[in-house]
Write an enzyme that holds these catalytic residues in place. Structure first.
Site, short mmCIF file in Angstrom:
data_model
loop_
_atom_site.label_atom_id
_atom_site.label_comp_id
_atom_site.label_asym_id
_atom_site.label_seq_id
_atom_site.Cartn_x
_atom_site.Cartn_y
_atom_site.Cartn_z
N SER A 76 -8.92 -16.61 6.78
CA SER A 76 -8.44 -17.36 5.91
C SER A 76 -7.30 -16.00 4.66
O SER A 76 -6.87 -14.97 5.02
CB SER A 76 -9.55 -17.75 4.57
OG SER A 76 -9.17 -17.39 3.39
N TYR A 136 -17.71 -14.21 1.94
CA TYR A 136 -16.59 -15.34 2.67
C TYR A 136 -15.80 -14.40 2.55
O TYR A 136 -15.35 -15.18 4.09
CB TYR A 136 -15.78 -16.88 1.46
CG TYR A 136 -15.08 -17.39 1.87
CD1 TYR A 136 -16.03 -18.65 2.26
CD2 TYR A 136 -13.69 -17.51 2.31
CE1 TYR A 136 -14.62 -19.66 3.25
CE2 TYR A 136 -12.93 -17.85 2.34
CZ TYR A 136 -13.38 -18.80 3.23
OH TYR A 136 -11.95 -20.10 3.65
#
Length: 254
Positions: free
Chosen positions: A144, A157
């Site tokens: 990401s 995350y």
């Protein structure tokens, strides 16, 4: 374009029944691979399989709980047994719990880490002997922009996505001798169910993303078909340990 031909190859894509995972699966199938779409939602899985079949590709759905070691191993071993081989693994399954660090609970931390990072370890661990036996393999981890940057609302995350890149690099160096290439893709802000939730929860996110992205749009899952084919094909046989942003220029904009 034989360098990009995946005919006869078998791929497993976790979280492959929607979003970025389905975008990559469609690309792999279009290049000739048989794709196993792994996920929790069988209804979404059936729809995704039909979508690929209607486009002339070959796909099957496998139900999996990526937070369960037994389920992950059954997925990988079952796919290899059912289709006679396993050439490509895409570790795409992911989730997020948007809370600042001081209110994030330990069980929420584990839920994100187990889904995003530990599942990639277990699936890769299970895939390795099949790929080693075949004399080649491709593993693609989905990171990401949070692998590079941070945000106050995504501590677990961000940790998981930073970790998955380093895990890919470790595997790349360990398994190069077995002709297994391991790389990461770093999606930017892509229009998926996950980010639609973020837009509802984080005020002004949509406007900030457009202002920061040179391409001036959110990404589409279809934007991942080409990079998936490249990293899964012989065209990338000397590419390993990399982390490639697919973000419309977001990560290079000041």
């Amino acid at each position: 374009m034989s360098l990009f031909d995946l005919s006869g190859r078998v791929a497993v894509v976790t979280g492959g029944n929607g979003g970025i995972g389905l975008g990559m699966a469609e690309g792999l199938a279009a290049a000739g691979a048989t794709v196993v779409l792994a996920g929790r939602n069988a209804t979404k899985g059936a729809a995704a399989v039909k979508r690929i079949a209607d486009a002339g590709g070959k796909a099957a759905f496998a139900e999996v709980d990526v937070t369960s070691e037994a389920s992950c191993r059954a997925l990988i071993d079952g796919a290899a047994e059912r289709h006679g081989r396993l050439d490509i693994l895409v570790n795409n399954a992911g989730t997020n719990i948007r809370k600042v660090p001081d209110i994030l609970r330990l069980e929420e931390w584990h839920a994100v880490m187990d889904t995003n990072l530990t599942s990639a370890f277990v699936c890769s661990h299970a895939a390795y002997p099949h790929m080693k036996k075949a004399g080649r393999g491709k593993i693609i981890n989905i990171g990401s922009m949070m692998s590079i940057f941070a945000a106050p609302f995504s501590p677990a995350y961000a940790a998981s996505k930073g970790g998955i890149v380093q895990f890919a690099r470790a595997c790349a160096t360990a398994w190069a001798k077995d002709n297994i290439q391991v790389n990461s893709i770093l999606p930017g802000w892509i229009d998926t169910e996950l980010t639609q939730g973020a837009r509802r929860e984080v005020e002004g996110l949509h406007e900030r993303v457009l202002a920061r992205t040179p391409a001036a749009r959110w990404g589409d899952p279809k934007d991942f078909a080409g990079i998936a084919v490249f990293l899964a094909s012989p065209a990338s046989d000397f590419v390993t340990g990399t982390a490639i942003p697919i973000d419309g220029g977001y990560s290079v904009q000041i």
